[in-house]
Design a protein around this motif. Structure first.
Motif, PDB file in Angstrom:
ATOM      1  N   UNK A  40       0.827  -1.213   0.000  1.00 44.91           N
ATOM      2  CA  UNK A  40       0.000   0.000   0.000  1.00 44.91           C
ATOM      3  C   UNK A  40       0.856   1.255   0.000  1.00 44.91           C
ATOM      4  N   UNK A  41       1.937   1.240   0.777  1.00 41.59           N
ATOM      5  CA  UNK A  41       2.820   2.407   0.843  1.00 41.59           C
ATOM      6  C   UNK A  41       3.513   2.657  -0.492  1.00 41.59           C
ATOM      7  N   UNK A  42       4.010   1.590  -1.116  1.00 41.30           N
ATOM      8  CA  UNK A  42       4.735   1.761  -2.374  1.00 41.30           C
ATOM      9  C   UNK A  42       3.810   2.196  -3.501  1.00 41.30           C
ATOM     10  N   UNK A  43       2.601   1.659  -3.526  1.00 40.54           N
ATOM     11  CA  UNK A  43       1.634   2.075  -4.540  1.00 40.54           C
ATOM     12  C   UNK A  43       1.275   3.541  -4.348  1.00 40.54           C
ATOM     13  N   UNK A  44       1.087   3.943  -3.089  1.00 44.42           N
ATOM     14  CA  UNK A  44       0.763   5.341  -2.794  1.00 44.42           C
ATOM     15  C   UNK A  44       1.897   6.268  -3.224  1.00 44.42           C
ATOM     16  N   UNK A  45       3.148   5.854  -2.951  1.00 45.49           N
ATOM     17  CA  UNK A  45       4.308   6.650  -3.352  1.00 45.49           C
ATOM     18  C   UNK A  45       4.382   6.759  -4.869  1.00 45.49           C
ATOM     19  N   UNK A  46       4.158   5.638  -5.556  1.00 45.58           N
ATOM     20  CA  UNK A  46       4.225   5.628  -7.018  1.00 45.58           C
ATOM     21  C   UNK A  46       3.167   6.548  -7.613  1.00 45.58           C
ATOM     22  N   UNK A  47       1.969   6.489  -7.097  1.00 48.96           N
ATOM     23  CA  UNK A  47       0.891   7.342  -7.593  1.00 48.96           C
ATOM     24  C   UNK A  47       1.199   8.813  -7.352  1.00 48.96           C
ATOM     25  N   UNK A  48       1.767   9.128  -6.177  1.00 47.00           N
ATOM     26  CA  UNK A  48       2.087  10.521  -5.856  1.00 47.00           C
ATOM     27  C   UNK A  48       3.159  11.069  -6.786  1.00 47.00           C
ATOM     28  N   UNK A  49       4.177  10.242  -7.080  1.00 46.65           N
ATOM     29  CA  UNK A  49       5.251  10.667  -7.979  1.00 46.65           C
ATOM     30  C   UNK A  49       4.695  10.927  -9.378  1.00 46.65           C
ATOM     31  N   UNK A  50       3.855  10.037  -9.863  1.00 49.20           N
ATOM     32  CA  UNK A  50       3.276  10.198 -11.202  1.00 49.20           C
ATOM     33  C   UNK A  50       2.400  11.449 -11.276  1.00 49.20           C
ATOM     34  N   UNK A  51       1.571  11.650 -10.257  1.00 53.18           N
ATOM     35  CA  UNK A  51       0.683  12.815 -10.256  1.00 53.18           C
ATOM     36  C   UNK A  51       1.485  14.110 -10.313  1.00 53.18           C
ATOM     37  N   UNK A  52       2.537  14.184  -9.504  1.00 54.92           N
ATOM     38  CA  UNK A  52       3.373  15.393  -9.483  1.00 54.92           C
ATOM     39  C   UNK A  52       4.119  15.568 -10.805  1.00 54.92           C
ATOM     40  N   UNK A  53       4.637  14.466 -11.344  1.00 57.25           N
ATOM     41  CA  UNK A  53       5.404  14.527 -12.588  1.00 57.25           C
ATOM     42  C   UNK A  53       4.558  15.048 -13.741  1.00 57.25           C
ATOM     43  N   UNK A  54       3.374  14.487 -13.933  1.00 57.91           N
ATOM     44  CA  UNK A  54       2.554  14.896 -15.068  1.00 57.91           C
ATOM     45  C   UNK A  54       1.995  16.302 -14.895  1.00 57.91           C
ATOM     46  N   UNK A  55       1.775  16.713 -13.659  1.00 57.99           N
ATOM     47  CA  UNK A  55       1.331  18.087 -13.420  1.00 57.99           C
ATOM     48  C   UNK A  55       2.412  19.082 -13.836  1.00 57.99           C
ATOM     49  N   UNK A  56       3.677  18.681 -13.664  1.00 60.88           N
ATOM     50  CA  UNK A  56       4.796  19.582 -13.953  1.00 60.88           C
ATOM     51  C   UNK A  56       5.317  19.459 -15.389  1.00 60.88           C
TER      52      UNK A  56
END
Length: 234
Positions: free
Chosen positions: A37-53
């Motif tokens: 759960x932690x790793x999936x959450x981290x992966x999703x957060x990184x992707x969300x930030x990356x595509x926003x930027x």
């Protein structure tokens, strides 16, 4: 490794797996589920930030590649290790599209020829394994897309410099702080996944180049549609 040593290693890697009472058995299944759960959450957060930027940069890279194809050029890709696999995956997507109606387009993964790469590395050095191929295959109409999670791979940097000297468009998928690729402006566009986790970087690259593939085909379809309309009106 003994069970005691194994437990100590697991507890060092995953502190939340440690039991408050050592004598009491730890429910490792629940702890591992928490790790997932932690790793999936981290992966999703990184992707969300990356595509926003980086959505604008991703579109810009798609335009570079689409322009190459419109001019009769090709896509060339390169990387090392896991990034070589990403380079091969991206080239494969263009050569063998799995979506109906999308034409096959020429793409070459420069990191796939083990015989050539080992020969060049043995004779003149690993830094030259991509440069030699660019000299033989590269054209000013082509686009080079490289993958480097650190941005500091010497053979990748050398390839970018040579590609620019040949008049090619160059784009990079990188991570961390972008390394030398970003600091020395060796590319036209540099996508940086700002995390120190190589796994999170490569996961983000995977999603990004699948989106890139779709963007390129969308641009090419729009171009073909515009050309067809122009021919009809004449």
């Amino acid at each position: 490794m003994s069970q005691t040593d194994n437990d100590a290693l697991l507890n060092a890697l995953y502190p939340f797996m440690a039991s408050d009472t050592p004598a009491k058995p730890v429910d490792k299944t629940a702890a591992l589920q928490e790790a997932v759960a932690q790793k999936v959450s981290q992966s999703q957060a990184v992707k969300t930030r990356f595509f926003a930027d980086n959505s604008d940069k991703l579109i810009a890279i798609a335009k570079l590649i689409a322009t190459s194809y419109q001019q009769g050029g090709r896509l060339l890709t390169a990387g090392n290790g896991g990034s070589a696999c990403d380079a091969g995956h991206l080239a494969l997507e263009f050569m063998h599209p799995v979506t109906a109606g999308r034409p096959a387009l020429p793409a070459i993964n420069l990191s796939q020829d083990n015989g050539l790469m080992s020969a060049v590395a043995n004779d003149v050095g690993f830094e030259h394994v991509l440069v030699r191929q660019l000299l033989a295959l590269g054209s000013s109409k082509d686009t080079l897309v490289v993958f480097s999670t650190s941005g500091n791979s010497s053979n990748i940097s050398a390839a970018c410099r040579k590609a620019k000297a040949l008049g090619m468009s160059v784009a990079a998928f990188s991570g961390m702080d972008g390394g030398e690729l970003k600091a020395q402006t060796l590319t036209d566009q540099c996508l940086v996944v700002e995390t120190d986790s190589v796994h999170r970087i490569q996961e983000c690259h995977l999603v990004a180049y699948h989106v890139l593939w779709d963007l390129v085909h969308t641009l090419l379809a729009e171009s073909r549609g515009s050309m067809a309309s122009a021919n009809t009106s004449q």
